[in-house]
Enzyme design. Sequence first.
Site, PDB file in Angstrom:
ATOM      1  N   LYS A  10       0.832  -1.215   0.000  1.00 51.00           N
ATOM      2  CA  LYS A  10       0.000   0.000   0.000  1.00 51.00           C
ATOM      3  C   LYS A  10       0.868   1.268   0.000  1.00 51.00           C
ATOM      4  CE  LYS A  10      -4.028  -2.145   2.238  1.00 51.00           C
ATOM      5  NZ  LYS A  10      -5.021  -1.994   3.340  1.00 51.00           N
ATOM      6  N   ASN A 112      -1.986   0.300   6.765  1.00 49.12           N
ATOM      7  CA  ASN A 112      -1.507  -0.991   7.281  1.00 49.12           C
ATOM      8  C   ASN A 112      -0.676  -1.798   6.278  1.00 49.12           C
ATOM      9  OD1 ASN A 112      -3.629  -1.724   5.692  1.00 49.12           O
ATOM     10  ND2 ASN A 112      -4.754  -2.858   7.261  1.00 49.12           N
ATOM     11  N   GLU A 126      -9.568 -10.138  -8.045  1.00 47.24           N
ATOM     12  CA  GLU A 126      -8.544  -9.129  -7.742  1.00 47.24           C
ATOM     13  C   GLU A 126      -7.289  -9.299  -8.608  1.00 47.24           C
ATOM     14  OE1 GLU A 126      -7.959  -9.115  -3.486  1.00 47.24           O
ATOM     15  OE2 GLU A 126      -9.952  -8.257  -3.132  1.00 47.24           O
TER      16      GLU A 126
HETATM   17  P1  IDP Z   1      -8.080  -6.704   5.440  1.00 46.23           P
HETATM   18  O1  IDP Z   1      -7.245  -5.733   4.632  1.00 46.23           O
HETATM   19  O2  IDP Z   1      -7.323  -7.249   6.621  1.00 46.23           O
HETATM   20  O3  IDP Z   1      -8.703  -7.790   4.585  1.00 46.23           O
HETATM   21  P2  IDP Z   1     -10.720  -5.462   5.505  1.00 46.23           P
HETATM   22  O4  IDP Z   1     -11.725  -5.663   6.595  1.00 46.23           O
HETATM   23  O5  IDP Z   1     -10.978  -6.135   4.197  1.00 46.23           O
HETATM   24  O6  IDP Z   1      -9.285  -5.868   6.092  1.00 46.23           O
HETATM   25  O7  IDP Z   1     -10.603  -3.887   5.276  1.00 46.23           O
HETATM   26  C1  IDP Z   1      -9.924  -3.378   4.147  1.00 46.23           C
HETATM   27  C2  IDP Z   1      -8.991  -2.265   4.602  1.00 46.23           C
HETATM   28  O8  IDP Z   1      -9.782  -1.179   5.072  1.00 46.23           O
HETATM   29  C3  IDP Z   1      -8.067  -2.618   5.769  1.00 46.23           C
HETATM   30  O9  IDP Z   1      -6.889  -3.250   5.357  1.00 46.23           O
HETATM   31  C4  IDP Z   1      -7.804  -1.259   6.375  1.00 46.23           C
HETATM   32  O10 IDP Z   1      -6.791  -0.575   5.654  1.00 46.23           O
HETATM   33  C5  IDP Z   1      -9.116  -0.544   6.162  1.00 46.23           C
HETATM   34  N1  IDP Z   1      -9.963  -0.653   7.353  1.00 46.23           N
HETATM   35  C6  IDP Z   1     -10.741  -1.699   7.735  1.00 46.23           C
HETATM   36  N2  IDP Z   1     -11.383  -1.461   8.878  1.00 46.23           N
HETATM   37  C7  IDP Z   1     -11.023  -0.217   9.231  1.00 46.23           C
HETATM   38  C8  IDP Z   1     -11.357   0.613  10.349  1.00 46.23           C
HETATM   39  O11 IDP Z   1     -12.138   0.242  11.239  1.00 46.23           O
HETATM   40  N3  IDP Z   1     -10.771   1.844  10.391  1.00 46.23           N
HETATM   41  C9  IDP Z   1      -9.905   2.289   9.407  1.00 46.23           C
HETATM   42  N4  IDP Z   1      -9.569   1.538   8.348  1.00 46.23           N
HETATM   43  C10 IDP Z   1     -10.118   0.305   8.265  1.00 46.23           C
END
Ligand code: IDP
Length: 137
Positions: A10, A112, A126
């Site tokens: 990212k 992240n 994807e």
């Molecule tokens: P993942 O990347 O671990 O699969 P997902 O639930 O698919 O997690 O969420 C996609 C992305 O959205 C996450 O990697 C993160 O960057 C962002 N994200 C998810 N939940 C939150 C949140 O509660 N606050 C801020 N960013 C979030």
Amino acid sequence: MKQRTLSIIKPDAVAAGKAGKIIADIENEFHIVAMRKLQLTRAQAAAFYAVHAGKPFYDGLVEFMCSGPIIVMCLEADDVIARYRKLMGATNPEKAEEGTLRKKYAESMSRNAVHGSDAPETAAVEVAFFFPGCDLL
Ligand code: IDP
Ligand code: MG
């Protein structure tokens, strides 16, 4: 059984110069079938994360994902979808296990460091989002 998945480094990690270390960790475990550096448009980022549309973090996520260059990779190995998710660690780096990419390289939940597909169906969609079939031979 051999599988393929999509990995993204990212914008936070690319901008911070962490891509080389992340690629080395990935290469240690998985075969990199294809790799490309690009910057998403807002529309492309919105489409890629359409599954999260309407969630409170969606607009910020789209904004962040098009804010700078990313590196996308198609990875291949036995059970790579689950194994790469394990290497990434929990979405929230504060909860990620020691040694995982997010523990080592992520700044926060919203910045992240890495993405990985979460299931065979999403992995297929994807990978195809970024790579034409001729890049995946
Ligand atoms: P993942 O990347 O671990 O699969 P997902 O639930 O698919 O997690 O969420 C996609 C992305 O959205 C996450 O990697 C993160 O960057 C962002 N994200 C998810 N939940 C939150 C949140 O509660 N606050 C801020 N960013 C979030
Ligand atoms: Mg996800």
